[in-house]
Design a protein around this motif. Sequence first.
Motif, PDB file in Angstrom:
ATOM      1  N   THR A  42      24.033  36.054  30.883  1.00 52.09           N
ATOM      2  CA  THR A  42      24.098  36.402  29.513  1.00 52.09           C
ATOM      3  C   THR A  42      22.950  37.516  29.009  1.00 52.09           C
ATOM      4  OG1 THR A  42      22.892  34.788  28.506  1.00 52.09           O
ATOM      5  CG2 THR A  42      25.130  34.279  29.081  1.00 52.09           C
ATOM      6  N   ARG A  43      23.442  38.401  28.017  1.00 56.48           N
ATOM      7  CA  ARG A  43      22.594  39.492  27.500  1.00 56.48           C
ATOM      8  C   ARG A  43      21.430  38.742  27.014  1.00 56.48           C
ATOM      9  NH1 ARG A  43      24.266  43.089  22.343  1.00 56.48           N
ATOM     10  NH2 ARG A  43      22.477  44.819  22.548  1.00 56.48           N
ATOM     11  N   ALA A  44      21.682  37.370  26.374  1.00 51.76           N
ATOM     12  CA  ALA A  44      20.627  36.656  25.622  1.00 51.76           C
ATOM     13  C   ALA A  44      19.536  36.311  26.947  1.00 51.76           C
ATOM     14  CB  ALA A  44      20.918  35.590  25.046  1.00 51.76           C
ATOM     15  N   ARG A  45      20.036  36.114  27.764  1.00 52.27           N
ATOM     16  CA  ARG A  45      19.132  35.680  28.978  1.00 52.27           C
ATOM     17  C   ARG A  45      18.552  36.901  29.650  1.00 52.27           C
ATOM     18  NH1 ARG A  45      18.162  30.903  31.977  1.00 52.27           N
ATOM     19  NH2 ARG A  45      16.202  31.193  33.269  1.00 52.27           N
ATOM     20  N   ARG A  46      19.108  38.046  29.822  1.00 51.18           N
ATOM     21  CA  ARG A  46      18.293  38.985  30.076  1.00 51.18           C
ATOM     22  C   ARG A  46      17.323  39.838  29.218  1.00 51.18           C
ATOM     23  NH1 ARG A  46      24.017  40.299  31.634  1.00 51.18           N
ATOM     24  NH2 ARG A  46      24.245  41.545  29.829  1.00 51.18           N
ATOM     25  N   GLN A  47      17.617  39.507  27.849  1.00 50.42           N
ATOM     26  CA  GLN A  47      16.561  40.129  26.792  1.00 50.42           C
ATOM     27  C   GLN A  47      16.353  39.160  25.854  1.00 50.42           C
ATOM     28  OE1 GLN A  47      18.992  43.300  25.451  1.00 50.42           O
ATOM     29  NE2 GLN A  47      17.663  44.743  26.595  1.00 50.42           N
TER      30      GLN A  47
ATOM     31  N   ARG B 151      17.529  41.345  16.884  1.00 49.01           N
ATOM     32  CA  ARG B 151      18.563  41.978  16.663  1.00 49.01           C
ATOM     33  C   ARG B 151      19.059  41.498  15.351  1.00 49.01           C
ATOM     34  NH1 ARG B 151      20.000  40.778  22.060  1.00 49.01           N
ATOM     35  NH2 ARG B 151      19.454  42.677  23.407  1.00 49.01           N
TER      36      ARG B 151
END
Length: 451
Positions: free
Chosen positions: A247-252, A257
């Motif tokens: 997920t985007r959350a795991r990548r960043q 935001r």
Amino acid sequence: MPGDTVSVTGWGRTAPTAARLIRPRTYQEAVDAVRGCGERGGIARGLGRAYGDAAQNAGGSVLDMTALDRIHAIDADGGTVLCDAGVSLHRLMEVLLPLGWFVPVTPGTRQVTVGGAIGADIHGKNHHVSGSFSRHVLSFELLTADGEIRAVGRGTSLFDATTGGMGLTGVILTATVRLLPVETSYMSVDTERATDLDDLMARLTATDHRYRYSVAWIDLLARGAATGRAVLTRGDHAPLDALREGTRARRQPLAFRPRRLPAAPAFVPEGLLGRTTVGLFNELWYRKAPRVRTGELQRLSAFFHPLDGVPHWNRVYGRDGFVQYQFVVGYGQEGALRRIVHRISERRCPSFLAVLKRFGDADPGWLSFPLPGWTLALDIPAGLPGLGTFLDELDAEVAEAGGRVYLAKDSRLRPELLAPMYPRLTEFRALRAELDPRGVFTSDLARRLGL
């Protein structure tokens, strides 16, 4: 220093007064501003989120400290930051979250300066665990009435008089603050409903120790068996393994935001925030909440600062503004809390921003607000008929119970109740008289209450 005369008010917009607004951009300009305040003195001001008149000074000077907003040093290993007092908590989050650090205490808005956080000794949803903001301040530099800049450390009288001292000991220029390590910019949140006030207090008492953060939205229009019904929200910083792979959350995981919605209208039509409308909102808010939900992931901004996403949300109360009333009563005074909640409910005060929390140990600040006990905060439209008399009666009951009201939100407390609420007031006044015999630092709040 030159400055324009402008109308200055608190976030509640209830008592605007005119003052000469000065915006120093260097420490020397701040020194010059203090030395040139004039007979009506001056008071430091941050982002204007004190609800009442603490950062106003009718006929005098107001020092807008937001131009002094540098972050000087970050110890990414030890977890401390040295910054100007004009730096906002929002800015600290922007800079520190990608490094794995979070501010130790935040109120319901991140649009607060570090200087304001110290001066009001702000608290948050984690007071029962972490105390107030000042507990995490290691030292600060204070510009005093003689134009000198003093280094102030923990454990000194000047430190304890300044933390919670509402800017009346001097102008905070810089501060060193201890930070909280985090793995992500998300919260793991548990939500549940409480059927009434006793049910709510029982749930908080039994299980608050399991959570770093805890708060309850309370329906103050509910009556009868439902009096004090609430939605209880508690949580902690989510660890990295709580974020799903891919997920985007795991990548960043440490991205910050915050969401932003359209600005609130400049005014609200008369009657829109009446009992019927607020009662409908409260009913919907309570019923849409889950009976029990655990482990929900929320962004930091959604959990801590939902109203920051609505610019100028204070306009929603209309041209008359609103009163934010917050008090605390100690453990063992639950009867007083029940009586006050029942009185507010019977009075039908249309408040849809009402929260109940538990405080932990008191902090050392002589005028710091928290004491071990229960704190209730609510917004009330200022134009409500008979509001002043009603709140005076609540003040008396709070004082009788050994409690106090929060000076950073006050604009109307009677001065004779200040000493019973703040037992170290005499020491505070004595230190002020010694440190500032000419009364250089003053405010509308200080004059109204005789601080």
